[in-house]
Design a protein around this motif. Sequence first.
Motif, short mmCIF file in Angstrom:
data_model
loop_
_atom_site.label_atom_id
_atom_site.label_comp_id
_atom_site.label_asym_id
_atom_site.label_seq_id
_atom_site.Cartn_x
_atom_site.Cartn_y
_atom_site.Cartn_z
N ILE A 185 4.82 147.78 4.41
CA ILE A 185 4.57 146.41 4.85
C ILE A 185 5.06 145.42 3.80
O ILE A 185 5.73 144.42 4.11
N ALA A 186 4.74 145.69 2.53
CA ALA A 186 5.15 144.78 1.46
C ALA A 186 6.66 144.70 1.36
O ALA A 186 7.23 143.61 1.13
N GLU A 187 7.35 145.82 1.53
CA GLU A 187 8.81 145.82 1.47
C GLU A 187 9.40 145.04 2.65
O GLU A 187 10.36 144.28 2.48
N LYS A 188 8.82 145.20 3.83
CA LYS A 188 9.30 144.44 4.99
C LYS A 188 9.05 142.94 4.81
O LYS A 188 9.87 142.11 5.21
N GLN A 189 7.91 142.61 4.21
CA GLN A 189 7.63 141.20 3.96
C GLN A 189 8.61 140.62 2.95
O GLN A 189 9.03 139.46 3.07
N ALA A 190 8.98 141.41 1.95
CA ALA A 190 9.99 140.96 0.98
C ALA A 190 11.34 140.80 1.66
O ALA A 190 12.08 139.83 1.39
N MET A 191 11.69 141.73 2.55
CA MET A 191 12.93 141.60 3.31
C MET A 191 12.93 140.31 4.14
O MET A 191 13.93 139.58 4.20
N ALA A 192 11.79 140.03 4.76
CA ALA A 192 11.67 138.82 5.58
C ALA A 192 11.81 137.57 4.74
O ALA A 192 12.45 136.59 5.16
N ALA A 193 11.24 137.57 3.54
CA ALA A 193 11.30 136.39 2.67
C ALA A 193 12.73 136.07 2.27
O ALA A 193 13.14 134.91 2.24
N ILE A 194 13.52 137.11 1.99
CA ILE A 194 14.93 136.92 1.65
C ILE A 194 15.75 136.62 2.91
O ILE A 194 16.57 135.70 2.94
N GLY A 195 15.51 137.40 3.94
CA GLY A 195 16.31 137.28 5.16
C GLY A 195 16.11 135.98 5.91
O GLY A 195 17.02 135.51 6.59
N GLN A 196 14.89 135.38 5.79
CA GLN A 196 14.62 134.13 6.51
C GLN A 196 15.59 133.04 6.06
O GLN A 196 16.07 132.25 6.88
N ILE A 197 15.89 132.97 4.77
CA ILE A 197 16.83 131.97 4.26
C ILE A 197 18.23 132.22 4.82
O ILE A 197 18.91 131.29 5.26
N ASP A 198 18.65 133.48 4.81
CA ASP A 198 19.96 133.82 5.35
C ASP A 198 20.05 133.50 6.84
O ASP A 198 21.07 133.02 7.33
N MET A 199 18.97 133.80 7.55
CA MET A 199 18.96 133.57 8.99
C MET A 199 19.07 132.07 9.31
O MET A 199 19.83 131.65 10.19
N VAL B 41 16.07 150.65 0.79
CA VAL B 41 15.08 151.71 0.60
C VAL B 41 15.58 152.96 1.32
O VAL B 41 16.30 152.87 2.31
N ASN B 42 15.20 154.11 0.82
CA ASN B 42 15.60 155.37 1.42
C ASN B 42 14.44 156.05 2.14
O ASN B 42 14.43 157.26 2.31
N HIS B 43 13.47 155.24 2.50
CA HIS B 43 12.30 155.76 3.20
C HIS B 43 11.86 154.71 4.21
O HIS B 43 12.44 153.63 4.29
N VAL B 44 10.84 155.04 4.98
CA VAL B 44 10.30 154.05 5.92
C VAL B 44 9.70 152.91 5.10
O VAL B 44 8.83 153.13 4.26
N ALA B 45 10.19 151.70 5.34
CA ALA B 45 9.78 150.55 4.54
C ALA B 45 8.29 150.28 4.71
O ALA B 45 7.75 150.33 5.82
#
Length: 367
Positions: free
Chosen positions: A70-84, A64-68
């Motif tokens: 809440i929904a965007e951060k939650q989507a990042m967390a959903a993807i990132g949790q698997i990677d983590m 994203v090119n703006h301040v993320a």
Amino acid sequence: MSTFSWQRAVIKIGSALIAPDGQRCSGRYLLPIARFINASREAGKEVILVSSGSVAAGRAKIPVNHVASIAEKQAMAAIGQIDMMANWQRFFDFPCAQVLLTYDDLHDRTRYVNIKNTIRELLNHQALPIVNENDTVAVNELKVGDNDNLAAYTALVGGADTLIICSDIDGLYSADPRKNPDATLIPEVENITPDIYAIAGGAGTSVGTGGMRTKIEAADKCTRSGIQTLIVNGRNGTVFDALHEGQLPGTLFKAQQSQKTARRLWLEHTLKTRGRIEVDEGAKKALVDKGASLLPSGVVEVSGHFSPGDAIEIHCGKQVLAKGIALYGAQELRQIKGAKSAQINTILGYDSGEVIVHRDDLVLFKP
């Protein structure tokens, strides 16, 4: 350099160690920590991880090119949790277990007991519990807010005797060492006073939300409950070699009382009794002489209306033997009293464990 010993530790790893560039998971700082975990387990010790980094790990995949939002951060967390989780699993040849929590989970009595039982079983089966806040669903009012305090809650619910918080500096200093060259490391803190909070400073890295103050808050929660807390530099791999040798190159916050004393006081004086059960002489002997858990086979009578997670008194005749936290409610206990543990599932159609009250959740009274 202080020395310390421990048996079950919670290790808190922040976003800056998991995803140093703020975009994806990395093993840059994690290998020495993984070696320490492996060596500790081989020595018969138990480890629980609290790992930040899911949002940072998923950030590159939802650019994203703006301040993320809440929904965007939650989507990042959903993807990132698997990677983590995958990033951690590659260091170990035993299973890693994902445990996602919210503030409500830790403050609801029934869910708190369920978390406690889950962590206990994971450790019993040689898995590594990896705890993180459930950022995919939690909003601000449901969040613990930072993983330093989440780690403190995890140490409490997980029955740890030690909390190790990995920071980006060597420990607590007399002033911010990044701003004041005369700042000195404080190797030990006997009591967490307002003066300690005053020198804690503000926020840390731009990736995480927890600064030194939240680490002090976490230490405060733990030390008052009999859990020693350490702040060490997670970026310095030699720190973990020193920890393995029983030394502490950081700051030790000393426990204010033994964990056993703290837990006994909490069970005995804080928890309100919701019911009582009568046990036979065999159960009494197992509890008093062997320090065993209470099994359903030893239960004779059940009185009162209580739920799983409530405190109950355990009686044998006219003697009040103990007080503990019930894994089953009164209605369930009336069905399984006198039965063998292997029969619980057949009788109830499910089971919450083989014991009625686990020995870790029980305090004996002197006759």
